[in-house]
Design an enzyme around this catalytic site. Sequence first.
Site, mmCIF file in Angstrom:
data_model
loop_
_atom_site.group_PDB
_atom_site.id
_atom_site.type_symbol
_atom_site.label_atom_id
_atom_site.label_comp_id
_atom_site.label_asym_id
_atom_site.label_seq_id
_atom_site.Cartn_x
_atom_site.Cartn_y
_atom_site.Cartn_z
ATOM 1 N N SER A 109 0.835 -1.199 0.000
ATOM 2 C CA SER A 109 0.000 0.000 0.000
ATOM 3 C C SER A 109 0.870 1.248 0.000
ATOM 4 O O SER A 109 2.029 1.214 0.455
ATOM 5 C CB SER A 109 -0.893 -0.012 1.249
ATOM 6 O OG SER A 109 -1.446 1.270 1.509
ATOM 7 N N TYR A 154 -1.668 -1.179 10.977
ATOM 8 C CA TYR A 154 -1.769 -1.548 9.567
ATOM 9 C C TYR A 154 -0.663 -0.885 8.753
ATOM 10 O O TYR A 154 0.026 -1.537 7.956
ATOM 11 C CB TYR A 154 -3.135 -1.151 9.015
ATOM 12 C CG TYR A 154 -3.312 -1.433 7.548
ATOM 13 C CD1 TYR A 154 -3.719 -2.688 7.109
ATOM 14 C CD2 TYR A 154 -3.063 -0.450 6.589
ATOM 15 C CE1 TYR A 154 -3.872 -2.962 5.748
ATOM 16 C CE2 TYR A 154 -3.212 -0.707 5.238
ATOM 17 C CZ TYR A 154 -3.616 -1.964 4.831
ATOM 18 O OH TYR A 154 -3.757 -2.234 3.490
#
Length: 244
Positions: A140, A153
């Site tokens: 990401s 995360y």
Amino acid sequence: MLSHPRKILLTGGTSGIGRHLVDRLCDAGHQLVVLGRSETALARLKAERPAVAAYRCDLSNQQDVQDAAALIWADHPDLSVLINNAGVQFTPQFHQAGFRFDSIGYETTVNFLAPVWLTALSLQGLLAHPDGGHVVNISSGLAFYPKTTSAVYCATKAALRSFSQSLRYQQEGGVRVIEVILPVVDTPMTQGRGKGKMPAATAADHIMKGLRRGRPEIYVGRARLIPLLAVLAPWLIRDILRHG
């Protein structure tokens, strides 16, 4: 990488981006082995895609991962691609009422340790494949610049990026290591969060295009701006992702 049929092990293939990747890879003539936690979701996938080999596995449990990997490699010694796609994300901040202490270990294990475990357990098999093996890690833009929520995360994605780079150094001339850097994608994980999310089907299309080109780093959608802005205006991209 996808120029000829391959047998591919994919985690998180029952929903979101992974489910769309299953369709695209199967339609392109590849054989899929899918790891998933939900028996119901795996059964639904098998009903829709009978050719897919489905295995239940809780990626947060090391023994479960070891057992599943041993069974899969015994059943499918011709695997040549591992795609670490599964992920979870919790948004409550540490000081908020919705934060759960046990989410720290769960999120870290599923997002980071499980891909590392599966890579370690699959490496010899991938190295032995005559056409060459590949490890694909789905990451990401938050691996570069974290956002305010989902601190764990973001940290796991940064760790996965670092792992991908180190593994690539280790495997020069061996297994090819590919990292996919995604923007915010409209999946069950991001349900109810923000606007302007890339559809999961579109993300899968971009991933397929990047894999066909064989690039070591595949930047998808708005994530393609990260390398440029990191040089020209790092403060801007940091601020954008902080509030993402």
